[in-house]
Design a protein around this motif. Structure first.
Motif, PDB file in Angstrom:
ATOM      1  N   PHE A  85       0.860  -1.180   0.000  1.00  0.00           N
ATOM      2  CA  PHE A  85       0.000   0.000   0.000  1.00  0.00           C
ATOM      3  C   PHE A  85       0.897   1.230   0.000  1.00  0.00           C
ATOM      4  N   THR A 118       2.508   6.860   1.899  1.00  0.00           N
ATOM      5  CA  THR A 118       3.497   7.749   2.516  1.00  0.00           C
ATOM      6  C   THR A 118       4.578   8.171   1.514  1.00  0.00           C
ATOM      7  N   VAL A 134       7.011  14.837   1.949  1.00  0.00           N
ATOM      8  CA  VAL A 134       5.981  15.593   2.694  1.00  0.00           C
ATOM      9  C   VAL A 134       5.637  14.867   3.988  1.00  0.00           C
ATOM     10  N   ALA A 135       5.177  15.659   4.978  1.00  0.00           N
ATOM     11  CA  ALA A 135       4.752  15.068   6.259  1.00  0.00           C
ATOM     12  C   ALA A 135       3.489  14.263   6.001  1.00  0.00           C
ATOM     13  N   SER A 136       3.630  12.949   5.969  1.00  0.00           N
ATOM     14  CA  SER A 136       2.535  12.113   5.495  1.00  0.00           C
ATOM     15  C   SER A 136       1.546  11.745   6.593  1.00  0.00           C
ATOM     16  N   SER A 137       1.831  12.172   7.849  1.00  0.00           N
ATOM     17  CA  SER A 137       0.798  11.956   8.861  1.00  0.00           C
ATOM     18  C   SER A 137      -0.413  12.822   8.526  1.00  0.00           C
ATOM     19  N   TRP A 146       8.301   3.664   2.702  1.00  0.00           N
ATOM     20  CA  TRP A 146       7.684   2.863   3.766  1.00  0.00           C
ATOM     21  C   TRP A 146       6.551   2.003   3.230  1.00  0.00           C
ATOM     22  N   SER A 147       6.723   1.527   2.009  1.00  0.00           N
ATOM     23  CA  SER A 147       5.718   0.632   1.430  1.00  0.00           C
ATOM     24  C   SER A 147       6.026  -0.783   1.909  1.00  0.00           C
ATOM     25  N   THR A 148       5.311  -1.188   2.944  1.00  0.00           N
ATOM     26  CA  THR A 148       5.562  -2.491   3.562  1.00  0.00           C
ATOM     27  C   THR A 148       5.155  -3.621   2.618  1.00  0.00           C
ATOM     28  N   HIS A 207      10.376  -2.845   3.694  1.00  0.00           N
ATOM     29  CA  HIS A 207       9.652  -1.573   3.571  1.00  0.00           C
ATOM     30  C   HIS A 207      10.433  -0.761   2.537  1.00  0.00           C
ATOM     31  N   LEU A 210       4.189   4.574  15.035  1.00  0.00           N
ATOM     32  CA  LEU A 210       4.279   5.474  13.875  1.00  0.00           C
ATOM     33  C   LEU A 210       3.387   5.005  12.725  1.00  0.00           C
ATOM     34  N   ASP A 245       0.517   3.566  10.420  1.00  0.00           N
ATOM     35  CA  ASP A 245      -0.931   3.770  10.529  1.00  0.00           C
ATOM     36  C   ASP A 245      -1.266   5.017  11.338  1.00  0.00           C
ATOM     37  N   GLY A 246      -0.404   6.002  11.290  1.00  0.00           N
ATOM     38  CA  GLY A 246      -0.643   7.265  11.986  1.00  0.00           C
ATOM     39  C   GLY A 246       0.072   7.330  13.317  1.00  0.00           C
ATOM     40  N   PRO A 247       0.926   8.367  13.501  1.00  0.00           N
ATOM     41  CA  PRO A 247       1.660   8.506  14.772  1.00  0.00           C
ATOM     42  C   PRO A 247       0.705   8.773  15.946  1.00  0.00           C
ATOM     43  N   GLU A 257       0.520  11.028  18.069  1.00  0.00           N
ATOM     44  CA  GLU A 257       0.043  12.410  18.231  1.00  0.00           C
ATOM     45  C   GLU A 257      -1.190  12.696  17.373  1.00  0.00           C
ATOM     46  N   VAL A 258      -1.197  12.110  16.170  1.00  0.00           N
ATOM     47  CA  VAL A 258      -2.337  12.340  15.284  1.00  0.00           C
ATOM     48  C   VAL A 258      -3.596  11.717  15.904  1.00  0.00           C
TER      49      VAL A 258
HETATM   50  C1  LIG Z   1       7.725   0.164   9.655  1.00  0.00           C
HETATM   51  C2  LIG Z   1       6.764   1.089   8.989  1.00  0.00           C
HETATM   52  C3  LIG Z   1       5.855   0.578   8.071  1.00  0.00           C
HETATM   53  C4  LIG Z   1       5.012   1.430   7.368  1.00  0.00           C
HETATM   54  N1  LIG Z   1       4.189   0.914   6.401  1.00  0.00           N
HETATM   55  C5  LIG Z   1       3.527   1.761   5.575  1.00  0.00           C
HETATM   56  C6  LIG Z   1       2.845   1.270   4.412  1.00  0.00           C
HETATM   57  O1  LIG Z   1       2.768   0.059   4.159  1.00  0.00           O
HETATM   58  N2  LIG Z   1       2.293   2.176   3.558  1.00  0.00           N
HETATM   59  C7  LIG Z   1       2.341   3.518   3.785  1.00  0.00           C
HETATM   60  O2  LIG Z   1       1.814   4.275   2.976  1.00  0.00           O
HETATM   61  N3  LIG Z   1       2.972   4.007   4.881  1.00  0.00           N
HETATM   62  C8  LIG Z   1       3.578   3.172   5.771  1.00  0.00           C
HETATM   63  N4  LIG Z   1       4.263   3.663   6.851  1.00  0.00           N
HETATM   64  C9  LIG Z   1       4.353   5.100   7.032  1.00  0.00           C
HETATM   65  C10 LIG Z   1       3.647   5.659   8.231  1.00  0.00           C
HETATM   66  O3  LIG Z   1       2.261   5.542   8.100  1.00  0.00           O
HETATM   67  C11 LIG Z   1       4.127   7.107   8.363  1.00  0.00           C
HETATM   68  O4  LIG Z   1       5.487   7.058   8.759  1.00  0.00           O
HETATM   69  C12 LIG Z   1       3.320   7.915   9.318  1.00  0.00           C
HETATM   70  O5  LIG Z   1       2.028   8.126   8.813  1.00  0.00           O
HETATM   71  C13 LIG Z   1       3.970   9.260   9.631  1.00  0.00           C
HETATM   72  O6  LIG Z   1       4.270   9.965   8.468  1.00  0.00           O
HETATM   73  P1  LIG Z   1       5.735  10.580   8.291  1.00  0.00           P
HETATM   74  O7  LIG Z   1       6.712   9.490   8.453  1.00  0.00           O
HETATM   75  O8  LIG Z   1       5.760  11.362   7.039  1.00  0.00           O
HETATM   76  O9  LIG Z   1       5.930  11.526   9.546  1.00  0.00           O
HETATM   77  P2  LIG Z   1       5.560  13.081   9.634  1.00  0.00           P
HETATM   78  O10 LIG Z   1       4.206  13.318   9.052  1.00  0.00           O
HETATM   79  O11 LIG Z   1       6.671  13.865   9.115  1.00  0.00           O
HETATM   80  O12 LIG Z   1       5.422  13.253  11.212  1.00  0.00           O
HETATM   81  C14 LIG Z   1       6.583  13.212  12.040  1.00  0.00           C
HETATM   82  C15 LIG Z   1       6.195  13.469  13.466  1.00  0.00           C
HETATM   83  O13 LIG Z   1       5.562  14.737  13.590  1.00  0.00           O
HETATM   84  C16 LIG Z   1       4.739  14.728  14.733  1.00  0.00           C
HETATM   85  N5  LIG Z   1       3.372  15.062  14.344  1.00  0.00           N
HETATM   86  C17 LIG Z   1       2.739  14.831  13.169  1.00  0.00           C
HETATM   87  N6  LIG Z   1       1.456  15.223  13.241  1.00  0.00           N
HETATM   88  C18 LIG Z   1       1.264  15.711  14.489  1.00  0.00           C
HETATM   89  C19 LIG Z   1       0.139  16.261  15.179  1.00  0.00           C
HETATM   90  N7  LIG Z   1      -1.070  16.361  14.566  1.00  0.00           N
HETATM   91  N8  LIG Z   1       0.321  16.655  16.465  1.00  0.00           N
HETATM   92  C20 LIG Z   1       1.527  16.560  17.068  1.00  0.00           C
HETATM   93  N9  LIG Z   1       2.616  16.046  16.457  1.00  0.00           N
HETATM   94  C21 LIG Z   1       2.488  15.620  15.199  1.00  0.00           C
HETATM   95  C22 LIG Z   1       4.761  13.300  15.286  1.00  0.00           C
HETATM   96  O14 LIG Z   1       5.721  13.199  16.299  1.00  0.00           O
HETATM   97  C23 LIG Z   1       5.195  12.508  14.067  1.00  0.00           C
HETATM   98  O15 LIG Z   1       5.768  11.241  14.412  1.00  0.00           O
HETATM   99  C24 LIG Z   1       5.061   2.827   7.619  1.00  0.00           C
HETATM  100  C25 LIG Z   1       5.951   3.325   8.575  1.00  0.00           C
HETATM  101  C26 LIG Z   1       6.808   2.482   9.249  1.00  0.00           C
HETATM  102  C27 LIG Z   1       7.776   3.068  10.230  1.00  0.00           C
END
Ligand SMILES: Cc1cc2nc3c(=O)[nH]c(=O)nc-3n(C[C@H](O)[C@H](O)[C@H](O)COP(=O)(O)OP(=O)(O)OC[C@H]3O[C@@H](n4cnc5c(N)ncnc54)[C@H](O)[C@@H]3O)c2cc1C
Length: 409
Positions: free
Chosen positions: A136, A139, A143-146, A170-172, A228, A382, A384-386, A388-389
């Motif tokens: 899937f 991410t 860009v900040a994908s949260s 991070w495409s698992t 990943h 982290l 499926d959404g960190p 904090e989200v």
């Molecule tokens: C092992 C692993 C497997 C994964 N598998 C998949 C996958 O199969 N497919 C896929 O698409 N993605 C996958 N992900 C990605 C994962 O969903 C993202 O890493 C996650 O959504 C965060 O996005 P980002 O890494 O861009 O962090 P960013 O969006 O840059 O966020 C970084 C940090 O900012 C802070 N932050 C963000 N928003 C807020 C808020 N609202 N309030 C306070 N603080 C905040 C938090 O501390 C957060 O950890 C995987 C990640 C990992 C580590």
């Protein structure tokens, strides 16, 4: 609320426990020995031990248990499936053995609900049969994908084709030797409302323009054989019928994979916490220091009690979320789903950390599964959404609920 196990679930719990004891646990070492340990994902092979487990689980009827649909899956509710996912959480290789592992489970739910008959025949049926795997791709590195509305990769509709461009990471599962396609999320209509801009597209891994750039490491390892990955999509031109349910419906489709998927993750995390606690107790009652067993020293008994309480709380909250999804739908369960997504991985991480500590140096080695458990739980905070989200979602819903209470509505 009724969390009592049905007759059918009780029978499945019994069969699953026996299968775990007789087949999965004994296969763990063989499976590990069949992994090549290479950092180069091109060398990765599916361990024969896994294919043997899959065949055996299928024959035993312990297959696709996650899927609530009775025709294509086991037809279990989320409350029914929860204890089964917990049992699977005790072993890293269990979910795949029962065809219940992410990200395929989420992709199967999306395809079952929203894919066309042709898409189902080409992509869903082989996934359900365990003949292929998928990834899937949401991410992105840039860009900040949260905040998923940040996604920049594009899925441009061009006549009767769709063209994908951009970079995902991070495409698992992308490194798995059986991975044949990804579900790609990309921007199609930049001027539409934020949640109507993106599309979900089925993209075969061998489509021209798709390139796996590298596998990312997780705490020094690569999670072989799934991995990943970071992937580039350069002018990937696909027939328009690869879009799921039409352009602009990506976020709508994504809702289909969120609620139940998080329950699965959380129940497995509880299973991980139980395994860590079991190992902790075994070590603490057998090993002696300063003339006493470790459990009799310092505050170690309190640690066991605290973990038992934390696990029970996490399990009950997860069951409540599962029950709410079953009886009132995902929307009504949004706060509880986010609550367990914060709580369950944290409890698993705490349990693994405490168990490592009780094991002394051995705890951080690969002689025990604790370091892997710890890393897996940490990562879940982290993926499926960190945390904090999810806290943000809980707080927003709480404020709204409080406002409604004050207004008497
Ligand atoms: C092992 C692993 C497997 C994964 N598998 C998949 C996958 O199969 N497919 C896929 O698409 N993605 C996958 N992900 C990605 C994962 O969903 C993202 O890493 C996650 O959504 C965060 O996005 P980002 O890494 O861009 O962090 P960013 O969006 O840059 O966020 C970084 C940090 O900012 C802070 N932050 C963000 N928003 C807020 C808020 N609202 N309030 C306070 N603080 C905040 C938090 O501390 C957060 O950890 C995987 C990640 C990992 C580590």
């Amino acid at each position: 609320m009724d969390f009592a196990h049905s007759e059918r679930t009780l029978a499945l719990i019994d069969r699953l426990n026996r299968f775990m004891r007789d087949e999965v646990r004994p296969a763990e070492q063989t499976y590990a020995s069949e992994l090549g340990g290479s950092a180069d994902w091109r060398q990765w092979r599916q361990p024969a031990a896994m294919e043997a487990l899959k065949a055996s689980a299928k024959q035993a009827g312990l297959w696709n248990l996650f899927l609530p649909d009775a025709e294509f899956g086991a037809g279990l509710s989320n409350v029914d499936y929860a204890p089964l996912a917990e049992i699977m959480g005790h072993s890293f290789i269990a979910s795949e053995a029962f065809n219940c592992s992410a990200p395929d489970t989420g992709n199967m739910e999306v395809l079952l609900r929203y894919a066309s008959a042709e898409q189902k025949a080409a992509w869903l049926m082989p996934l359900l049969a365990g003949e292929m795997r998928s990834a899937f791709c949401m991410t992105e590195p840039d860009v900040a994908s949260s905040d998923a509305t940040n996604m920049q990769a594009t899925a441009v509709i061009d006549g009767d084709h769709v063209v994908l461009d951009g970079r995902k990471w991070w495409s698992t599962g992308i490194g798995h030797p059986h991975c044949r396609f990804v579900i790609f999320m990309g921007l199609s209509a930049p001027d539409a409302a934020p949640h109507a801009r993106h599309s979900m597209v089925i993209c075969p891994l061998d489509a021209p323009g798709v390139k796996i750039e590298r596998m990312l490491s997780v705490f020094h390892g690569y999670d072989e054989p799934s991995g990943h990955g970071e992937i580039s999509f350069s002018n990937v031109r696909l027939p328009g019928d690869h879009v799921i349910r039409g352009a602009g419906r990506g976020f709508e489709n994504a809702q289909g994979r969120l609620g139940p998927g998080r329950i699965h993750h959380c129940m497995r995390a509880i299973g991980m916490a139980e395994r860590a606690l079991a190992l902790l107790c075994e070590r603490a009652t057998k090993r002696k220091a300063f003339g006493k067993t470790l459990i009799e020293l310092g505050g170690n008994a309190d640690i066991v009690a605290d973990l038992r309480m934390a696990i029970e709380q996490a399990r009950l909250l997860t069951l409540k979320a599962a029950w709410l999804i079953d009886t009132q739908g995902v929307k009504a369960a949004m706060s509880e789903i986010s609550q367990i997504k914060v709580i369950a991985p944290m409890v698993a991480q705490k349990a693994a950390d405490a168990a490592m500590q009780i094991h002394g140096g051995a705890g951080v080695s690969d002689d025990f599964p604790l370091a892997t458990l710890f890393a897996y739980a940490r990562v879940l905070r982290l993926a499926d959404g960190p945390d904090e989200v999810h806290r943000g979602v809980i707080a927003k819903l709480e404020i709204k609920a409080q406002q409604r209470t004050r207004a008497g509505t």
